[in-house]
Design a protein around this motif. Sequence first.
Motif, PDB file in Angstrom:
ATOM      1  N   TYR A  94       0.846  -1.190   0.000  1.00 13.18           N
ATOM      2  CA  TYR A  94       0.000   0.000   0.000  1.00 13.18           C
ATOM      3  C   TYR A  94       0.883   1.241   0.000  1.00 13.18           C
ATOM      4  O   TYR A  94       1.709   1.425   0.890  1.00 13.18           O
ATOM      5  N   HIS A  95       0.704   2.102  -0.987  1.00 10.70           N
ATOM      6  CA  HIS A  95       1.617   3.231  -1.183  1.00 10.70           C
ATOM      7  C   HIS A  95       1.664   4.210  -0.009  1.00 10.70           C
ATOM      8  O   HIS A  95       2.672   4.859   0.211  1.00 10.70           O
ATOM      9  N   CYS A  96       0.591   4.322   0.748  1.00 11.30           N
ATOM     10  CA  CYS A  96       0.564   5.253   1.887  1.00 11.30           C
ATOM     11  C   CYS A  96       1.310   4.716   3.107  1.00 11.30           C
ATOM     12  O   CYS A  96       1.673   5.491   3.993  1.00 11.30           O
ATOM     13  N   GLN A  97       1.495   3.403   3.139  1.00 12.96           N
ATOM     14  CA  GLN A  97       2.205   2.772   4.251  1.00 12.96           C
ATOM     15  C   GLN A  97       3.121   1.681   3.702  1.00 12.96           C
ATOM     16  O   GLN A  97       2.752   0.500   3.698  1.00 12.96           O
ATOM     17  N   PRO A  98       4.286   2.068   3.195  1.00 10.36           N
ATOM     18  CA  PRO A  98       5.202   1.061   2.637  1.00 10.36           C
ATOM     19  C   PRO A  98       5.439  -0.081   3.626  1.00 10.36           C
ATOM     20  O   PRO A  98       5.519   0.132   4.838  1.00 10.36           O
ATOM     21  N   GLY A  99       5.497  -1.275   3.084  1.00 13.22           N
ATOM     22  CA  GLY A  99       5.682  -2.458   3.918  1.00 13.22           C
ATOM     23  C   GLY A  99       4.379  -3.055   4.417  1.00 13.22           C
ATOM     24  O   GLY A  99       4.378  -4.079   5.076  1.00 13.22           O
ATOM     25  N   THR A 100       3.251  -2.398   4.085  1.00 11.06           N
ATOM     26  CA  THR A 100       1.933  -2.899   4.464  1.00 11.06           C
ATOM     27  C   THR A 100       1.297  -3.545   3.244  1.00 11.06           C
ATOM     28  O   THR A 100       1.310  -2.957   2.158  1.00 11.06           O
ATOM     29  N   HIS A 114     -15.104  -2.610   1.562  1.00 10.74           N
ATOM     30  CA  HIS A 114     -14.737  -3.272   0.307  1.00 10.74           C
ATOM     31  C   HIS A 114     -14.132  -2.233  -0.632  1.00 10.74           C
ATOM     32  O   HIS A 114     -14.849  -1.406  -1.200  1.00 10.74           O
ATOM     33  N   SER A 115     -12.825  -2.266  -0.775  1.00  7.37           N
ATOM     34  CA  SER A 115     -12.140  -1.260  -1.589  1.00  7.37           C
ATOM     35  C   SER A 115     -12.508  -1.349  -3.065  1.00  7.37           C
ATOM     36  O   SER A 115     -12.446  -0.351  -3.776  1.00  7.37           O
ATOM     37  N   GLY A 116     -12.910  -2.519  -3.522  1.00  4.66           N
ATOM     38  CA  GLY A 116     -13.310  -2.672  -4.919  1.00  4.66           C
ATOM     39  C   GLY A 116     -14.544  -1.865  -5.260  1.00  4.66           C
ATOM     40  O   GLY A 116     -14.660  -1.314  -6.360  1.00  4.66           O
ATOM     41  N   ILE A 117     -15.487  -1.764  -4.329  1.00 10.63           N
ATOM     42  CA  ILE A 117     -16.691  -0.957  -4.552  1.00 10.63           C
ATOM     43  C   ILE A 117     -16.312   0.507  -4.723  1.00 10.63           C
ATOM     44  O   ILE A 117     -16.864   1.211  -5.557  1.00 10.63           O
ATOM     45  N   TYR A 118     -15.368   0.961  -3.927  1.00 10.49           N
ATOM     46  CA  TYR A 118     -14.924   2.354  -3.987  1.00 10.49           C
ATOM     47  C   TYR A 118     -14.189   2.651  -5.294  1.00 10.49           C
ATOM     48  O   TYR A 118     -14.306   3.736  -5.851  1.00 10.49           O
ATOM     49  N   ILE A 174      -6.444  -2.461 -10.926  1.00  5.80           N
ATOM     50  CA  ILE A 174      -7.333  -1.350 -10.552  1.00  5.80           C
ATOM     51  C   ILE A 174      -6.578  -0.373  -9.659  1.00  5.80           C
ATOM     52  O   ILE A 174      -6.630   0.849  -9.848  1.00  5.80           O
ATOM     53  N   TYR A 175      -5.868  -0.908  -8.684  1.00  2.00           N
ATOM     54  CA  TYR A 175      -5.117  -0.077  -7.739  1.00  2.00           C
ATOM     55  C   TYR A 175      -4.040   0.730  -8.457  1.00  2.00           C
ATOM     56  O   TYR A 175      -3.915   1.944  -8.255  1.00  2.00           O
ATOM     57  N   GLU A 176      -3.262   0.075  -9.298  1.00  6.40           N
ATOM     58  CA  GLU A 176      -2.181   0.784 -10.007  1.00  6.40           C
ATOM     59  C   GLU A 176      -2.735   1.844 -10.966  1.00  6.40           C
ATOM     60  O   GLU A 176      -2.149   2.921 -11.085  1.00  6.40           O
ATOM     61  N   ASN A 177      -3.840   1.555 -11.621  1.00  4.48           N
ATOM     62  CA  ASN A 177      -4.469   2.555 -12.491  1.00  4.48           C
ATOM     63  C   ASN A 177      -4.928   3.763 -11.699  1.00  4.48           C
ATOM     64  O   ASN A 177      -4.833   4.908 -12.165  1.00  4.48           O
ATOM     65  N   ALA A 178      -5.454   3.540 -10.510  1.00  7.05           N
ATOM     66  CA  ALA A 178      -5.886   4.650  -9.651  1.00  7.05           C
ATOM     67  C   ALA A 178      -4.699   5.504  -9.210  1.00  7.05           C
ATOM     68  O   ALA A 178      -4.814   6.726  -9.114  1.00  7.05           O
TER      69      ALA A 178
END
Length: 151
Positions: free
Chosen positions: A60-66, A84-88, A144-148
């Motif tokens: 997770y980019h906001c908390q490296p290592g997470t 559910h992060s996918g819904i968001y 999806i995450y990388e595109n965001a």
Amino acid sequence: MTYEAETPKEYIEQLPKERQEAIQKLRTVIKNNLPKGFEEGILYKMIGYFVPLSKYPNGYHCQPGTPLHFINIASQKNSVNLYHSGIYSNPALLNWFVAEYPKHCKRKLDMGKSCIRFKKMEEIPFDLIGELCSKITVDEWIKIYENALKK
């Protein structure tokens, strides 16, 4: 409400009795329907389902290592919540869920950006949650995450 636990089992054991059954059933439904590759553990002091660092070392980019989180379940003061992060992140998935929800539950949908709140444990639409959990694979979630992140 915050619970200090190192495992999902420890988390559930700390809950009030009336919440334990609902959280355990949600946990089972998620585990039975989540595509292979996601892992379960405690993430953000909740039961979490995430992409392990072994699969996605960037995490997770906001908390490296997470690990990259995907779904969390938690017992809060007035409700059991499913995050559910996918819904968001996926408007088509959100639209599908909002359209399907009334077919499974009489109560009005109580939802924030990624948070679905259930105030009545007996009205949690477990079948719908299972179907929701099956809709995004690990590889799709990473994409999806990388595109965001690029936006």
